[in-house]
Design an enzyme around this catalytic site. Structure first.
Site, PDB file in Angstrom:
ATOM      1  N   ASP A 423      20.638 -40.106 -19.158  1.00  0.00           N
ATOM      2  CA  ASP A 423      19.892 -38.932 -18.743  1.00  0.00           C
ATOM      3  C   ASP A 423      18.566 -38.947 -19.509  1.00  0.00           C
ATOM      4  O   ASP A 423      18.524 -39.404 -20.644  1.00  0.00           O
ATOM      5  CB  ASP A 423      20.722 -37.691 -19.094  1.00  0.00           C
ATOM      6  CG  ASP A 423      19.955 -36.406 -18.887  1.00  0.00           C
ATOM      7  OD1 ASP A 423      19.441 -36.215 -17.777  1.00  0.00           O
ATOM      8  OD2 ASP A 423      19.872 -35.612 -19.827  1.00  0.00           O
ATOM      9  N   ASP A 621      24.857 -32.124 -16.951  1.00  0.00           N
ATOM     10  CA  ASP A 621      25.334 -33.466 -16.622  1.00  0.00           C
ATOM     11  C   ASP A 621      26.856 -33.540 -16.503  1.00  0.00           C
ATOM     12  O   ASP A 621      27.400 -34.612 -16.242  1.00  0.00           O
ATOM     13  CB  ASP A 621      24.884 -34.457 -17.704  1.00  0.00           C
ATOM     14  CG  ASP A 621      23.369 -34.502 -17.819  1.00  0.00           C
ATOM     15  OD1 ASP A 621      22.705 -34.436 -16.770  1.00  0.00           O
ATOM     16  OD2 ASP A 621      22.860 -34.588 -18.945  1.00  0.00           O
TER      17      ASP A 621
HETATM   18  P1  ADP Z   1      16.669 -33.599 -16.268  1.00  0.00           P
HETATM   19  O1  ADP Z   1      17.496 -34.321 -15.252  1.00  0.00           O
HETATM   20  O2  ADP Z   1      15.526 -34.456 -16.715  1.00  0.00           O
HETATM   21  O3  ADP Z   1      17.469 -33.095 -17.391  1.00  0.00           O
HETATM   22  P2  ADP Z   1      16.550 -31.074 -14.753  1.00  0.00           P
HETATM   23  O4  ADP Z   1      17.501 -31.487 -13.700  1.00  0.00           O
HETATM   24  O5  ADP Z   1      16.981 -30.023 -15.686  1.00  0.00           O
HETATM   25  O6  ADP Z   1      15.955 -32.338 -15.550  1.00  0.00           O
HETATM   26  O7  ADP Z   1      15.221 -30.564 -14.056  1.00  0.00           O
HETATM   27  C1  ADP Z   1      14.529 -31.362 -13.120  1.00  0.00           C
HETATM   28  C2  ADP Z   1      13.166 -30.840 -12.854  1.00  0.00           C
HETATM   29  O8  ADP Z   1      13.225 -29.525 -12.303  1.00  0.00           O
HETATM   30  C3  ADP Z   1      12.311 -30.690 -14.088  1.00  0.00           C
HETATM   31  O9  ADP Z   1      11.657 -31.892 -14.395  1.00  0.00           O
HETATM   32  C4  ADP Z   1      11.323 -29.610 -13.662  1.00  0.00           C
HETATM   33  O10 ADP Z   1      10.303 -30.147 -12.890  1.00  0.00           O
HETATM   34  C5  ADP Z   1      12.158 -28.717 -12.785  1.00  0.00           C
HETATM   35  N1  ADP Z   1      12.738 -27.581 -13.524  1.00  0.00           N
HETATM   36  C6  ADP Z   1      14.028 -27.368 -13.785  1.00  0.00           C
HETATM   37  N2  ADP Z   1      14.206 -26.220 -14.469  1.00  0.00           N
HETATM   38  C7  ADP Z   1      12.974 -25.697 -14.659  1.00  0.00           C
HETATM   39  C8  ADP Z   1      12.457 -24.514 -15.309  1.00  0.00           C
HETATM   40  N3  ADP Z   1      13.248 -23.629 -15.918  1.00  0.00           N
HETATM   41  N4  ADP Z   1      11.140 -24.326 -15.286  1.00  0.00           N
HETATM   42  C9  ADP Z   1      10.328 -25.199 -14.697  1.00  0.00           C
HETATM   43  N5  ADP Z   1      10.748 -26.304 -14.076  1.00  0.00           N
HETATM   44  C10 ADP Z   1      12.033 -26.566 -14.041  1.00  0.00           C
HETATM   45 MG    MG Z   2      19.127 -33.069 -19.179  1.00  0.00          MG
END
Ligand code: ADP
Ligand code: MG
Length: 736
Positions: A423, A621
């Site tokens: 991740d 995850d």
């Molecule tokens: P990762 O898989 O890298 O852990 P997430 O699945 O949590 O990331 O989030 C994916 C994308 O969704 C982020 O890169 C962002 O663009 C957007 N995102 C998610 N949560 C938020 C939030 N609270 N505020 C702004 N953008 C968000």
């Molecule tokens: Mg993450």
């Protein structure tokens, strides 16, 4: 909370014993699972069953059990082991003192012929004494098994030495019994066999004790006394008496007694024992401290929050202990073989006897000696010990490096992985993004973009939300109808107007825009770009950069050297993910994956025939961690309650994954060596003992040598497993 109970069992020697104890416990009402560790001679019983019922059920199948509750009991067990060790050595010496001189006298020709009944009856009586003193336990255990129509290692020893003695006695009391054959009594053989077997058992016990050292080291981390502040006065109390809510004082050089939160004072604390992280951590009021960690320079007060079995340390101990007692698939397979092993050996002994009798046309000493030697040389304990000992050492070792492996299956799986999916946020990167760039469009100011974004993020727990809130210096605006869209962003109303903050896909749920040039530039630098938009137009963009962890690149290099294909998985967009991947040396990137699709992505990789590990921070995850063949969850020090993972990483570092995989591979190799050794030993030893070489070479295996070989075979297995204790994962620095 946890309903696992821990008991010490004495008298178990082989996989057959393990199976019968486990089966007996399964039948006790209220027992969910029972897991016996032969290496540790303990059992962990999960469920609501009363201690007495459990102990009785174990007694019914012929072993003694007692509850292991605290460190004192643990110390008792060690003392008991010492006593057992000394008594085995005593039995070995007594048997040797009788057996070896008899053998020497016989070989030198100083013993009279068997027709001198007085001398030989005296020798028979003397050796009977040895049988009772040095072999009594084995006979008793064999008898108890026989009563339950079972056979184990003791049965073999009892049958073998008992037959030797009885046969010899017959030669003495019925002169001319085997007329014409070489007349030879085996009294000294029975004694020497018992000497060697007891000696082997003693050695085995000694070496086995070392295998539990990882757990012992953890237990010793727990101090026994602590200082409670009551009515302004310091009172010394037992750690067991600390209640949650007590205020405790910790002075320089003290160990933290329970988990809690600092209320006054500052210090640096060495948490390496829990996290494997060698740098001491600065602590101030509001920070949490964990039981077992070492206070260094400062002095502080803290409020106890989790005490007793709820501390992170206790949970780690019980996790490691449960894991050590569990069996991987390979071990369960061996247990099934071992269960039929003893009956099979007895059958071979009988067949050997019949075959030699048939060849000679009458009962001969060869028939007796060979069948007896078959019984003596067969060693089910080597088989039974092969897996659990290596598992115990391997899981303990992994814990030392900061990886809590949930069970033996996880260890076996970890050894066979070929693909590692990492991740991005919080795993490869620190998970602490910082706002680096703000671009405002139209007549909005940069400050207003951040102010609006921060206001929208008030209700979010996402690391990006924290970054934006940290970057904001204006007053937060009131928001209505806040909603978080997992993996996309957040939305809410400000002054009656709806705003979205998130990735491009998210704002394009109402707009239809292309990424502006500024965004593309930020993304190519590895920054995550967040779009702030109303329902009509794009208001601004914010670039947040999340640093890769210091050791991510070297850990990934190590994983590749281990032959793994490493992939980056993220909900972030392709360009950002590519930039981070390039920085840490990953060439396959799975970007734009929605949280709900992460598990499906893993499944797809598995359907390509890969053995896939998922490494994540365990929150969004979780489904992917479960789907993966091995799920590694990052946990920050004290939070060990990671349910969905097979391996909990106590330190936020991909290096620990590489360590865990290396240790698992070493453990699995060790198990295979042990099993190979045990199988080879038995498959070669038994036919030789049966006299297969006699027609060709004219040699018979001496039953005493068989006794020695049998004793040494399990010592060899245990010693080989102990080599694992010296195993060191390759240091990432050394790979440069
Ligand atoms: P990762 O898989 O890298 O852990 P997430 O699945 O949590 O990331 O989030 C994916 C994308 O969704 C982020 O890169 C962002 O663009 C957007 N995102 C998610 N949560 C938020 C939030 N609270 N505020 C702004 N953008 C968000
Ligand atoms: Mg993450």
């Amino acid at each position: 909370m946890s309903t696992a109970h821990h008991y010490a069992i004495t008298g178990m020697h082989c996989a057959g014993c393990v199976a019968s104890v486990e089966r007996a416990l399964q039948a006790v009402p209220g027992v969910n699972t029972a897991s016996v560790s032969l290496a540790d001679e303990t059992v962990i019983v999960d469920g609501q069953a009363a201690n007495d019922d459990v102990i009785q059920a174990i007694a019914d199948v012929g072993y003694q059990a007692r509850v292991l509750a605290s460190e004192e009991d643990e110390a008792d067990k060690l003392r008991e082991d010492d006593d057992r060790y000394r008594s085995m050595i005593r039995r070995s010496i007594v048997a040797g003192v009788v057996g070896f001189p008899l053998m020497a006298l016989g070989m030198a020709g100083y013993l009279p012929g068997l027709d001198n009944q007085t001398v030989w009856l005296a020798i028979a009586a003397l050796s009977l004494g040895v049988l009772i003193y040095s072999g009594g336990d084995a006979y008793l255990a064999a008898w108890q098994s026989a009563k339950r129509l079972r056979a184990d290692m003791h049965t073999l020893i009892a049958l073998g030495t008992g037959a030797a003695w009885l046969f010899s006695l017959m030669l003495v009391v019925i002169p001319g019994l085997f007329e014409g054959m070489s007349q030879h009594a085996y009294f000294e053989a029975a004694a020497i066999i018992l000497c060697l077997i007891n000696f082997g058992n003693a050695l085995e016990l000694k070496v086995k004790r070392n295998t539990g050292e990882a757990i012992r080291r953890l237990i010793l981390l727990q101090p026994s006394k602590a200082t409670v502040v009551r009515d302004g006065e310091d009172v010394e109390v037992d750690v067991a008496d600390i209640q949650s809510g007590d205020v405790l004082r910790v002075r320089p050089g003290d160990r933290v007694p329970v988990d809690g939160e600092i209320t006054k004072g500052e210090s640096t604390i060495d948490e390496s024992m829990l996290t494997g992280e060698s740098l001491p951590v600065d602590k101030a009021p509001g920070d949490t401290v964990s039981a077992g960690t070492m206070n260094q320079s400062g002095s502080f007060l803290f409020v106890a929050e989790r005490v007793g079995s709820e501390t992170a340390l206790s949970q780690i101990i019980s996790l490691v202990r449960n894991a050590q007692a569990s069996k991987p698939a390979i071990g369960r397979m061996v247990d099934r073989v071992a269960e039929v092993f003893v009956p099979a050996v007895i059958a071979v002994a009988v067949m050997t006897f019949l075959a030699w009798t048939w060849v000679a046309g009458e009962i001969t000493p060869i028939a007796i000696v060979t069948s007896m030697t078959v019984l003596i040389i067969a060693c089910p304990c080597a088989l039974g010990l092969a897996t659990p000992i290596s598992i115990t050492v391997g899981i303990g070792k992994a814990a030392e490096y900061g990886a809590l492996i949930r069970n033996g299956d996880a260890l076996q799986q970890a050894a066979t992985l070929d693909t590692i999916v990492l991740d991005k946020t919080g795993t490869v990167t620190r998970g602490e993004p910082e706002v680096n760039a703000v671009v405002a469009f139209g007549d909005t100011s940069q400050d207003a973009v951040v102010q609006f974004a921060a206001s929208l993020e008030q209700g979010s727990e996402h690391p990006l939300a924290r970054a934006i809130l940290a970057a904001n210096s204006s007053a937060l605006l009131d928001v209505d109808s806040f909603e978080a869209a997992n993996g996309l962003g957040v939305t809410a109303q400000i002054e009656g107007q709806r705003y979205r903050l998130g990735n491009l896909k998210f704002v394009n749920q109402t707009l239809n825009i292309e990424a502006p040039d500024e965004a593309l530039t930020l993304e190519s630098q590895g920054q995550t770009v967040l779009y702030l938009a109303s329902d009509e137009k794009l208001v601004g963009i914010i670039g947040a950069a999340d640093q890769a962890r210091d050791d991510s690149a070297s850990a990934i290099r190590r994983l590749r050297q281990l032959g793994m294909e490493v992939m980056l998985l993220t909900g972030d967009n392709q360009a950002t993910a590519d930039a981070i991947a390039a920085e840490v040396g990953i060439d396959r990137v799975l970007a734009n994956v929605m949280p709900g699709d992460k598990a499906a992505t893993i499944e797809k990789l598995q359907s390509e025939g890969r053995k896939v590990a998922m490494v994540g921070d365990g929150i969004n995850d979780a489904p992917a961690l479960v789907q993966a063949d091995v799920g590694f969850a990052m946990s920050m020090g004290s939070d060990v309650a990671i349910e969905s993972a097979d391996v909990t990483l106590m330190r936020g570092s991909v290096s620990v994954v590489a360590d865990a995989i290396e240790i698992s591979r070493a453990a699995l190799t060790n198990i295979k060596q042990n099993l190979f050794g045990a199988f080879i030993y038995n498959t070669l030893g038994i036919p030789v003992a049966a006299g297969i070489a006699y027609p060709l070479l004219g040699v018979l295996l001496n039953p005493m040598i068989a006794g020695g070989a049998m004793a040494m075979s399990s010592v060899t297995v245990v010693s080989n497993a102990n080599r694992l204790r010296l195993f060191k994962p390759t240091a990432s620095q050394a790979l440069d």
